[in-house]
Design an enzyme around this catalytic site. Structure first.
Site, PDB file in Angstrom:
ATOM      1  N   ARG A  52       1.162  -0.965   0.160  1.00  0.00           N
ATOM      2  CA  ARG A  52      -0.081   0.428  -0.048  1.00  0.00           C
ATOM      3  C   ARG A  52       0.728   1.004   0.309  1.00  0.00           C
ATOM      4  O   ARG A  52       2.396   1.228   0.569  1.00  0.00           O
ATOM      5  CB  ARG A  52      -0.791  -0.172   1.202  1.00  0.00           C
ATOM      6  CG  ARG A  52      -1.213  -0.949   1.639  1.00  0.00           C
ATOM      7  CD  ARG A  52      -2.755  -0.937   2.469  1.00  0.00           C
ATOM      8  NE  ARG A  52      -3.509  -2.114   2.673  1.00  0.00           N
ATOM      9  CZ  ARG A  52      -4.551  -3.103   3.194  1.00  0.00           C
ATOM     10  NH1 ARG A  52      -3.514  -3.064   5.019  1.00  0.00           N
ATOM     11  NH2 ARG A  52      -4.875  -4.127   3.247  1.00  0.00           N
ATOM     12  N   ARG A 145     -16.471   1.731  15.780  1.00  0.00           N
ATOM     13  CA  ARG A 145     -15.454   2.437  14.884  1.00  0.00           C
ATOM     14  C   ARG A 145     -15.619   2.449  13.787  1.00  0.00           C
ATOM     15  O   ARG A 145     -15.553   3.752  13.158  1.00  0.00           O
ATOM     16  CB  ARG A 145     -14.649   0.309  14.614  1.00  0.00           C
ATOM     17  CG  ARG A 145     -13.210   0.497  15.545  1.00  0.00           C
ATOM     18  CD  ARG A 145     -12.680  -0.533  15.064  1.00  0.00           C
ATOM     19  NE  ARG A 145     -11.674  -1.898  16.334  1.00  0.00           N
ATOM     20  CZ  ARG A 145     -11.211  -2.465  16.018  1.00  0.00           C
ATOM     21  NH1 ARG A 145     -11.368  -3.491  14.913  1.00  0.00           N
ATOM     22  NH2 ARG A 145     -10.316  -3.115  17.451  1.00  0.00           N
ATOM     23  N   ARG A 156     -16.583 -11.090  11.136  1.00  0.00           N
ATOM     24  CA  ARG A 156     -16.094 -11.259  12.029  1.00  0.00           C
ATOM     25  C   ARG A 156     -16.483 -11.085  12.834  1.00  0.00           C
ATOM     26  O   ARG A 156     -15.466 -11.603  13.964  1.00  0.00           O
ATOM     27  CB  ARG A 156     -15.869  -8.871  12.080  1.00  0.00           C
ATOM     28  CG  ARG A 156     -14.850  -8.426  11.624  1.00  0.00           C
ATOM     29  CD  ARG A 156     -14.052  -7.067  12.510  1.00  0.00           C
ATOM     30  NE  ARG A 156     -13.356  -6.230  11.221  1.00  0.00           N
ATOM     31  CZ  ARG A 156     -11.602  -7.378  11.134  1.00  0.00           C
ATOM     32  NH1 ARG A 156     -11.263  -8.086  11.518  1.00  0.00           N
ATOM     33  NH2 ARG A 156     -11.204  -6.509  10.030  1.00  0.00           N
TER      34      ARG A 156
END
Length: 207
Positions: A52, A145, A156
């Site tokens: 990245r 979040r 998740r």
């Protein structure tokens, strides 16, 4: 040949930290690294994904081709490896040894599959599990979040449920920490590592 293998794994005992996303592992690790920056080190993982922006080869990851990584795995050079979203990730023995060679405690932040893989090696780390108080608390933290799509969040939570069950298996972890209160959890983590920390400090002071 046996000698070089034993010698290669000399140095401070590594630490395996595992727990679901949202359990607070990263926060606890950050606190630990701030307080004991000359005691701990991270092994640099290998990955087949492309870097990245801003990521450096050898610092953030060892960026390799799928062929090279598969060859390394086949040769037994990896402690653990896994595939996520079409990319391979893994920890090589050499990466852990590079940290141990500096007389640092190597921290491995690894999922449950990785933990099981490491159990089959001669690494002999200290296994520490960081868990949320409950799946509901975890869901609240992840929602708070606001970084996940609903689909990703559910996935998740699914993984976390399995993770929490597996972590209860007898002998899976040396230390279980439930992160209900950050300061308490950090105190428990420090206590679990104190013996290893003191050994490293002693050696580093005398060298």
């Amino acid at each position: 040949m046996r000698d070089s293998k034993t010698k290669a794994m000399a140095g401070p005992r590594p630490v395996v930290l595992s727990g679901p996303s949202g359990a607070g592992k990263s926060t606890l690790l950050k606190k630990l690294m701030q307080e004991y920056d000359s005691v701990f080190g991270f092994s640099v993982s290998h990955t087949t994904r492309t870097p990245r922006p801003g990521e450096q080869d050898g610092k953030d990851y060892h960026f390799v081709t799928r062929e090279a990584m598969q060859a390394g795995i086949n040769n037994g050079e990896f402690i653990e490896s896994a595939e996520f979203s079409g990319n391979m990730y893994g920890t090589s023995k050499a990466a852990v040894q590079a940290v141990q060679a500096k007389n640092l405690i190597c921290i491995l932040d690894i999922d449950m599959q990785g933990v099981k893989n490491i159990k089959r090696t001669d690494l002999n780390p200290l296994y520490i599990s960081i868990q949320p108080p409950s799946i509901d608390v975890l869901e609240n933290r992840l929602r708070h979040r606001k970084t996940e799509s609903e689909e990703s969040l559910q996935r998740r939570l699914q993984i976390a449920t399995v993770d929490m069950e597996l972590s209860k298996e007898p002998g899976m972890f040396d230390v279980q920490i439930v992160n209900d209160n950050l300061e308490d959890a950090y105190g428990q983590l420090k206590h679990a590592l104190l013996e290893e920390i003191n050994v490293v400090k002693k050696v580093n002071m005398s060298s």
